[in-house]
Design a protein around this motif. Structure first.
Motif: not given
Length: 106
Positions: A18, A69-70, A72-74, A76, A81-83
């Motif tokens: 998170r 954070p770019e 990366q898989y997100e 929700e 929103v989590y990575l």
């Protein structure tokens, strides 16, 4: 009938993170105000580990980690929103005690 609830378990070397809120303006070292709308190129972000897979060795739930954070898989979940990423894509872990740290503290 109510929908069943499922617990999320991360697999292999995956980590769920998170991101910390970075929606506020910030100041540079010289005191210049940088609005929240300014996009910084290649800026790393801090996040909190919310889940780890069985093969994760260096972090645990609750750790603060530094990541990009770019790209990366997100995902929700309940408006948050989590990575989801591999452990090897993390850059640093913030910990209270270490024998081989940088000497810098949050």
């Amino acid at each position: 009938m109510a929908d069943p609830k499922f617990e999320i378990q991360m697999l292999h070397d995956r980590v769920m993170i998170r991101l910390e809120k970075d929606g506020e303006e910030r100041r540079s070292g010289a005191g210049i105000v940088i609005p929240a709308t300014v996009k910084m190129a290649n800026r790393l972000a801090w996040g909190e580990v919310c889940g780890v897979g069985a093969n994760v060795r260096s972090v645990k739930v609750g750790d603060k980690v530094l990541l990009n954070p770019e790209d990366q898989y997100e995902v929700e979940l309940r408006t948050q929103v989590y990575l989801v990423m591999r452990e090897r894509d993390l850059h640093a872990v913030a910990t209270q005690e270490t024998d081989h740290g940088t000497g810098l503290y949050l």
